[in-house]
Design an enzyme around this catalytic site. Structure first.
Site, short mmCIF file in Angstrom:
data_model
loop_
_atom_site.label_atom_id
_atom_site.label_comp_id
_atom_site.label_asym_id
_atom_site.label_seq_id
_atom_site.Cartn_x
_atom_site.Cartn_y
_atom_site.Cartn_z
CB ILE A 14 -0.95 -0.02 1.21
CG1 ILE A 14 -2.03 -1.09 1.01
CG2 ILE A 14 -1.61 1.35 1.40
CD1 ILE A 14 -2.92 -1.32 2.22
CG ASP A 69 12.41 1.35 13.98
OD1 ASP A 69 11.18 1.48 13.87
OD2 ASP A 69 12.93 0.54 14.79
CE1 TYR A 170 -2.52 -4.34 11.75
CE2 TYR A 170 -4.78 -5.17 11.77
CZ TYR A 170 -3.78 -4.42 11.17
OH TYR A 170 -4.03 -3.76 9.99
CE LYS A 174 -2.77 -0.84 11.78
NZ LYS A 174 -1.88 0.17 11.18
N PRO A 200 -7.96 0.38 5.52
CG PRO A 200 -5.86 0.20 4.58
CD PRO A 200 -6.56 0.64 5.83
CB ILE A 202 -9.38 -8.42 2.66
CG1 ILE A 202 -9.97 -8.88 3.99
CG2 ILE A 202 -8.54 -9.53 2.05
CD1 ILE A 202 -10.99 -9.98 3.87
CB VAL A 203 -5.31 -4.58 0.69
CG1 VAL A 203 -4.65 -4.02 -0.56
CG2 VAL A 203 -6.39 -3.62 1.19
#
Length: 275
Positions: A14, A69, A170, A174, A200, A202-203
């Site tokens: 992405i 980083d 995760y 988010k 997003p 499912i990419v």
């Protein structure tokens, strides 16, 4: 004044697509990723400089490498400084870098929790705050080319609206990006900076290949079948591609059309989550 952006985590997937779209929209772009991805960074830079050379007989500075980083505030401060030195005043930061390990909560180690939150939350925080400091120091005089506000944009996910089993930390990271985006938008409005995030679904990217494999192990599917199974439930009938996300970020959130939008996390998921 030229439009200049930094895109973190831009060596693939992405982030790479967003960087490409920004170049097509008139931006010069600083390409960030971890130093270990330097070869991929260089490939994206070559691709973008080719786009800019095609668009302009005398191309702008184009794309430059900004390895670092994002979980390190000093690395991000250095990225911003280098971008300004090489490209000019910073007008857009896209905090795209992130990771998506699949680990059930009861199996999540302290080290893994720290790593996920460090990259997905602290990384966005570092990008937002270091870019905002730079933008404030520049003042409104650095704006131009039809853009009337500086812009910070961060990477959320459908998991910021609905937590997913196997991806608990995760998902939490988010959700945090949504909250951080709202708080930063509230504080930055008086500085002529808008702050929004994109979510997003499912990419088809290398990151989702890893998610597919991890969830497949938990749910008993062979590699590749989780993406296929989850995609069947998408109302618009297919998994996303990076260009779908780049259209929202590079085509709208990075443009003057979004000047009156701030504090929002926008879904781009084909209808998986209705909000």
């Amino acid at each position: 004044m030229a439009l200049n952006a930094i895109v973190s985590g831009a060596s693939r997937g992405i982030g790479r697509s967003i960087a490409h779209r920004l170049a097509r929209e008139g931006y010069s772009v600083g390409i960030n990723d971890i130093p270990e991805a330097s070869a991929d960074i260089d490939n994206v830079i070559s691709e973008i400089n080719s786009i800019l050379s095609f668009q302009h007989s005398k191309p702008r500075p184009g794309a430059v490498a900004l390895p670092g980083d994002v979980s390190s505030s000093s690395d991000v401060a250095s990225m911003v400084s280098k971008a300004v030195t090489k490209l000019g005043p910073l007008t857009l930061m896209v905090a795209n870098a992130g990771i998506a390990p699949v680990t059930p909560l009861l199996l999540s180690s302290t080290e893994e929790v720290d790593r996920i939150l460090g990259i997905n939350v602290r990384g966005v925080f570092n990008c937002y705050t270091e870019a905002a400091k730079q933008m404030i120091s520049q003042g409104d005089i650095a704006l131009g080319a039809g853009i009337t506000r500086y812009k910070l944009v961060g990477a959320a996910s459908i998991a910021a609206f609905r937590a997913f089993p196997g991806c608990g930390i995760y998902s939490a990271s988010k959700f945090a990006v949504r909250g951080l985006t709202q708080a930063t938008a509230a504080e930055m409005a008086r500085h002529n900076i808008t702050v929004n995030a994109y979510a997003p679904g499912i990419v088809g990217t290398p990151m989702w290949d890893e998610v597919d494999e991890g969830i497949g192990e938990i749910e008993g599917r062979p590699k590749g079948k989780t993406l296929e199974a989850y995609s069947k439930g998408i109302p618009l009938g297919r998994a996303g591609v990076p260009e779908d996300v780049a259209g929202l970020v590079g085509g709208f959130l990075a443009s003057k059309d979004s000047d009156y939008v701030t504090g929002q996390t926008m879904l781009v998921d084909g209808g998986i989550v209705f909000n």
